[in-house]
Design an enzyme around this catalytic site. Structure first.
Site, PDB file in Angstrom:
ATOM      1  N   HIS A  34      -7.237  -5.825  -1.082  1.00  0.00           N
ATOM      2  CA  HIS A  34      -6.103  -4.930  -0.847  1.00  0.00           C
ATOM      3  C   HIS A  34      -5.078  -5.523   0.113  1.00  0.00           C
ATOM      4  O   HIS A  34      -3.876  -5.483  -0.153  1.00  0.00           O
ATOM      5  CB  HIS A  34      -6.606  -3.591  -0.308  1.00  0.00           C
ATOM      6  CG  HIS A  34      -5.529  -2.564  -0.151  1.00  0.00           C
ATOM      7  ND1 HIS A  34      -4.839  -2.040  -1.224  1.00  0.00           N
ATOM      8  CD2 HIS A  34      -5.007  -1.958   0.955  1.00  0.00           C
ATOM      9  CE1 HIS A  34      -3.948  -1.152  -0.798  1.00  0.00           C
ATOM     10  NE2 HIS A  34      -4.029  -1.088   0.527  1.00  0.00           N
ATOM     11  N   ASP A  68      -8.905  -5.180  -5.534  1.00  0.00           N
ATOM     12  CA  ASP A  68      -8.464  -4.154  -4.587  1.00  0.00           C
ATOM     13  C   ASP A  68      -9.376  -2.934  -4.706  1.00  0.00           C
ATOM     14  O   ASP A  68      -9.496  -2.337  -5.773  1.00  0.00           O
ATOM     15  CB  ASP A  68      -7.015  -3.771  -4.901  1.00  0.00           C
ATOM     16  CG  ASP A  68      -6.449  -2.752  -3.919  1.00  0.00           C
ATOM     17  OD1 ASP A  68      -7.186  -2.301  -3.007  1.00  0.00           O
ATOM     18  OD2 ASP A  68      -5.262  -2.397  -4.064  1.00  0.00           O
ATOM     19  N   SER A  90       0.831  -1.192   0.000  1.00  0.00           N
ATOM     20  CA  SER A  90       0.000   0.000   0.000  1.00  0.00           C
ATOM     21  C   SER A  90       0.877   1.259   0.000  1.00  0.00           C
ATOM     22  O   SER A  90       1.689   1.443  -0.904  1.00  0.00           O
ATOM     23  CB  SER A  90      -0.945  -0.040   1.212  1.00  0.00           C
ATOM     24  OG  SER A  90      -1.967   0.919   1.086  1.00  0.00           O
TER      25      SER A  90
END
Length: 553
Positions: free
Chosen positions: A492, A458, A364
């Site tokens: 994610h 995601d 991320s």
């Protein structure tokens, strides 16, 4: 001697009449044999519940059978034309027309393999039950590493007994995670999760040997499972309950198992040198080992669990905090790349770290920080991103006289569900248009190999778009084409294997719960494969030796 007269010796009948009477008695006797030896009007013998009196015979025998036309077999759900009937309803006609019922009571025949719910043969007493008490069998028995499979089996159950298995785990804040699954034991009373599919009705269904771990879900909404103290294991509780009811039935067996993070011999070394706030994990032995810096996302703090699990596989891994930890900045407003440069130099100079370069691993926000490090700093050989961005996101980035602004956000594009969960996938502007082009990190300056791990579901941002655009830019400047591994159905938070998928939790930047995307089973499979891909990538580029790992997806 005088021959008998009428009324004497033969009942007062003539010889012809006596012969006819004898013939009738013979025929009656035959009919009695055919009807089970009962005279007309005699009480029928007791038969097992559900047995057909017309087609059953009192004499037990070992014969094979046809199905009695008055006992309809129960069709099991989702099992096609497969049937299951009890032994008491079976009979067979021999070549002479004799029918013999199977011995009763006795164990029912083997159940056909099916994923439908079990069928119980009326009220027949249980036969062939194991003499031992039910028990859970685990391998490894008492302790295993969190990213390793755990074999689960139950022994001592009744033939085809229906049971519910439940796993429970509490994190370090005391929050409870649980998963349940419905199973049916085999004919021998054994239940092996590697061979027996879970039946519908629990947290998952189908053949999922590790389903009771990856399907764990928090009892508290919007809560994600993380490990804060890697020196202590998670304690996993396993229970076996009777039946498939909505509420747990009678407890049949229970066991505990430790899911650890540090392999024996792995050293955990807190690092407080200069401005660096980190923890170094070193494998057993004298080294040197291929070195990696591990960065997490916008949650801040110092997560160590991925770094230590990776160190278990032979890497020297530095888990690096970059904000909201000890004396580091509390907020995510701006970052100075010089701080990360200190960490790179620390690893390059460490006697236990093998040169000439190190690897970077980021998830991320940690992903775009790794891209920036690879683009501007020296000594980086390999960079792996897990759902990362190739644009700077969330905070201004400074390095010497260079400033990269964060990608713009349009909050009007955020969609909020009735339950209050936000979908922020369209919130970020495109780094290919207008002023936001300045946020695109110049990764063409990097002198390293790239790996993009992409969850195609995601919902934090468009990870696949970032990976593809990064690849285009690298190739446009004559650089090596990066590896891109995409996982359909993965969200994610692609974590190390067997961490349960987090569907939604609080987002610090947006101040509300957001959906992360993903489908639990596909996400679990992605985590297992991605973990192998990451290790293979670093082995190849940091040691020059292929690991032999190939993608399964």
């Amino acid at each position: 001697m005088k021959p008998p007269t009428a009324g004497e010796g033969s009942g007062g009948k003539t010889e012809e009449e006596a012969g006819m009477q004898e013939s009738r008695e013979v025929r009656k006797s035959a009919r009695r044999r055919e009807s089970g030896g009962r005279d007309k009007g005699a009480a029928a013998p007791l038969l097992p519940a559900g047995a057909c009196q017309r087609h059953s015979r009192p004499e037990p025998g070992p014969g094979f059978a046809r199905i009695c036309p008055r006992i309809r077999p129960q069709r099991r759900e989702r099992s096609g034309a497969m049937w299951q009937v009890s032994a008491r309803s079976l009979s067979r006609a021999s070549c002479r027309g004799w029918q013999r019922r199977l011995p009763w009571p006795g164990p029912a025949p083997a159940a056909p393999r099916s994923r439908g719910p079990a069928w119980s043969p009326g009220t027949a007493p249980a036969q062939g039950l194991s003499s031992m008490a039910p028990a859970i069998r685990l391998s490894p028995a008492t302790r295993s590493l969190f990213d390793e499979p755990l074999a689960i089996a139950v022994q001592g159950l009744g033939p085809r007994q229906q049971v519910t298995l439940r796993t429970s785990l509490r994190d370090e804040t005391g929050e409870l995670f649980q998963a349940t699954a419905h199973y049916q034991a085999g004919d021998d009373g054994q239940l092996d999760l590697a061979r027996c599919p879970a039946l519908p009705g629990g947290s998952f269904s189908g053949l999922e040997p590790m389903g009771l771990l990856w399907a764990l879900q928090p009892q508290k909404p919007f809560w994600r499972l993380v490990k804060r103290d890697v020196q202590s294991p998670f304690l996993l509780q396993l229970e076996v309950f009777e039946g498939h009811g909505e509420r747990p039935g009678r407890l049949l067996a229970q066991a505990q198992h430790e899911r650890a993070f540090l392999r024996d011999g792995v050293r955990r070394v807190p690092v407080r040198e200069g401005r660096i706030r980190a923890t170094l994990f070193l494998p057993p032995g004298s080294g040197p080992f291929p070195g990696i810096i591990d960065l997490y996302g916008a949650g801040g703090g110092l997560p160590e669990y991925r770094a230590c699990l990776l160190a278990n596989h032979g890497f020297a891994v530095l888990a690096l905090a970059f904000y909201s930890y000890e004396d580091l900045p509390k907020g995510m407003k701006e970052f100075h790349l010089e701080y990360f440069e200190e960490a790179v130099n620390y690893m390059l100079q460490h006697t236990q770290v093998k040169g000439p370069g190190i690897g970077l691993l980021g998830h991320s926000k940690g992903g775009d920080l790794c891209v920036s490090m690879a683009s501007f700093l020296k000594g980086i050989t390999a960079t792996a991103l897990i759902n990362g961005s190739v644009a700077n996101v969330g905070a201004v980035l400074h390095y010497k006289d260079i400033t990269i602004p964060p990608l713009g956000i349009n909050r009007k594009r955020i969609k909020v569900s009735k339950s209050g969960i936000a979908d922020v996938i369209d919130a970020l502007n495109s780094p290919l248009e207008g002023p936001d082009q300045q946020s695109f990190i110049p990764l063409e300056k990097a002198e390293c190999s790239f790996l993009f791990i992409v969850g195609q579901d995601d919902h934090n941002w468009k990870s696949e778009f970032f990976a593809v655009e990064g690849s285009k830019r690298l190739q446009a400047h004559g650089k090596e084409k990066p590896e891109i591994v995409c996982y359909p159905g993965a969200g994610h938070y692609i974590e190390p294997p067997f961490f349960p998928m987090c569907a939604a939790s609080m987002h610090l930047l947006f101040g509300k719960p957001v959906m992360w995307g993903g489908e639990p089973k596909a996400h679990c499979e992605a985590q297992i494969d991605a973990w192998q891909q990451i290790q293979a990538f670093f082995c190849k580029h940091l040691t020059g030796k292929p690991s032999g790992t190939s993608s399964k997806l």
